[in-house]
Design an enzyme around this catalytic site. Structure first.
Site, PDB file in Angstrom:
ATOM      1  N   LYS A  50       0.840  -1.207   0.000  1.00 16.04           N
ATOM      2  CA  LYS A  50       0.000   0.000   0.000  1.00 16.04           C
ATOM      3  C   LYS A  50       0.870   1.250   0.000  1.00 16.04           C
ATOM      4  O   LYS A  50       0.620   2.205  -0.749  1.00 16.04           O
ATOM      5  CB  LYS A  50      -0.919   0.007   1.234  1.00 16.04           C
ATOM      6  N   GLN A  70      -4.639  -1.492   9.856  1.00 19.88           N
ATOM      7  CA  GLN A  70      -4.529  -2.799   9.194  1.00 19.88           C
ATOM      8  C   GLN A  70      -5.142  -3.892  10.082  1.00 19.88           C
ATOM      9  O   GLN A  70      -4.848  -3.980  11.274  1.00 19.88           O
ATOM     10  CB  GLN A  70      -3.057  -3.113   8.881  1.00 19.88           C
ATOM     11  N   ASP A 114     -11.211   2.965   4.525  1.00 24.79           N
ATOM     12  CA  ASP A 114     -11.453   1.524   4.399  1.00 24.79           C
ATOM     13  C   ASP A 114     -12.945   1.227   4.212  1.00 24.79           C
ATOM     14  O   ASP A 114     -13.317   0.122   3.795  1.00 24.79           O
ATOM     15  CB  ASP A 114     -10.983   0.797   5.674  1.00 24.79           C
TER      16      ASP A 114
HETATM   17  N1  GUN Z   1      -6.898  -6.707   6.143  1.00 21.83           N
HETATM   18  C1  GUN Z   1      -7.253  -7.407   5.041  1.00 21.83           C
HETATM   19  N2  GUN Z   1      -7.811  -6.605   4.130  1.00 21.83           N
HETATM   20  C2  GUN Z   1      -7.824  -5.363   4.657  1.00 21.83           C
HETATM   21  C3  GUN Z   1      -8.283  -4.097   4.188  1.00 21.83           C
HETATM   22  O1  GUN Z   1      -8.825  -3.934   3.084  1.00 21.83           O
HETATM   23  N3  GUN Z   1      -8.100  -3.054   5.036  1.00 21.83           N
HETATM   24  C4  GUN Z   1      -7.537  -3.206   6.255  1.00 21.83           C
HETATM   25  N4  GUN Z   1      -7.429  -2.115   7.021  1.00 21.83           N
HETATM   26  N5  GUN Z   1      -7.109  -4.361   6.724  1.00 21.83           N
HETATM   27  C5  GUN Z   1      -7.265  -5.425   5.925  1.00 21.83           C
END
Ligand code: GUN
Length: 301
Positions: free
Chosen positions: A53, A97, A120
């Protein structure tokens, strides 16, 4: 018949270019779009996602601020970081996350993020807006799947879409978005309580696997010519692989690709779309914040 392989990297690259152009426009207005990324602990998959990311953010001209908390951190310490970032005008988006260590309540953390910075799309306000069809941040993976279907020209209007999995992050929101009037699929959700999913999956024009179980979808479960979208990202032990594991989706790729009309590979299918949609959400959050400031200045300035 052999399926058309959907190139998620190519579609995502176009979306990332769009994010980069809009980031440039914001910079022209003196605003540096910025995402705060919070990671608690050192889960290897999470470390890898976060690195992916942050690389994409940098390439699009979006700043990122990195917060790494030790695994033993108290929930209150994490909430305090979030509150500080909520109040910081230079931070437009906040991403925590997941998964979090089990002693921290995920619900409390998700609810602590200012909905205006909830890139998110996990906050109950964002989920409510999505279900009601109002404006708001859409969760990145489900939104990415919809964009992939649209950009690939896969017929969705009137199609029967079967979603395997009911997670808050993928299955639930995806089923909801697919049934929106402007998307217009008929949706079936299969989950661990579904006795015999094959009954449903064999009827699917669009089959979306988001269960987190490698090899779950076998060729006998797939209708000839269906679009098969694999959201699974599973680390499967493989002594021949450099890292000792390889990434595998939820779909038995080889045999299913002989039967399907379209298929997404893992990696290179849905994963890159998740990141691209995140970039666009951060840009949107920054544009919203700037527009709100301009409006306030117009009213009171
Ligand atoms: N863990 C797995 N997928 C995601 C996501 O799209 N966002 C976040 N914050 N954590 C994740």
């Amino acid at each position: 018949m052999s399926a058309i392989i959907i190139d998620g990297r190519a579609v995502a690259a176009r979306k990332r270019e769009e994010a980069g152009a809009r980031a440039g426009a914001l910079r022209g207005r003196g605003v540096i779009p910025c995402l705060a990324v919070i990671l608690v602990g050192e889960d290897p998959a999470s470390l890898s996602y976060v690195a992916g990311k942050e690389k994409a953010l940098a390439e699009a001209g979006i700043a990122s601020r990195d917060f790494r908390l030790p695994r033993e951190s108290k929930e209150e310490e994490l909430l305090a970081v979030i509150r500080t970032l909520n109040a910081d005008e230079t931070v437009h988006g906040i991403l925590v996350q997941l998964p979090l260590p089990s002693h921290i309540r995920e619900d409390a953390v998700i609810s602590a993020v200012d909905p205006a910075k909830d890139v998110d799309g996990f906050h109950p306000v964002s989920v409510g807006n999505m279900v009601l069809g109002r404006k708001g941040f859409l969760p990145c993976t489900p939104h990415g799947v919809l964009v992939l279907l649209r950009e690939q020209g896969i017929p969705v209007n009137g199609a029967h879409a079967v979603v395997l999995g009911r997670s808050n992050i993928v299955g639930k929101p995806l089923a909801n978005l697919l049934s929106r009037k402007d998307v217009n699929a008929t949706v079936t959700i299969c989950h661990t309580g579904t006795g015999n999913p094959k009954i449903y999956t064999r009827e699917a024009d669009i089959l979306i696997a988001a269960a987190g179980r490698p090899g779950l979808v076998t060729a006998d479960m797939v209708k000839e010519g269906a679009a098969v979208i694999d959201v699974g990202v599973n680390r499967v032990e493989d002594s021949a692989a450099r890292k000792g594991y390889r990434l595998s989706g939820d779909v038995d790729y080889g045999p299913v690709s002989e039967k399907a009309g379209w298929i997404t590979p893992v990696p290179g299918g849905v994963g890159p779309m998740t990141i691209a949609m995140l970039l666009l959400n951060v840009i949107e959050a920054a544009e919203n914040a700037e527009n709100a400031k301009d409006a306030a200045a117009g009213l009171y300035g």
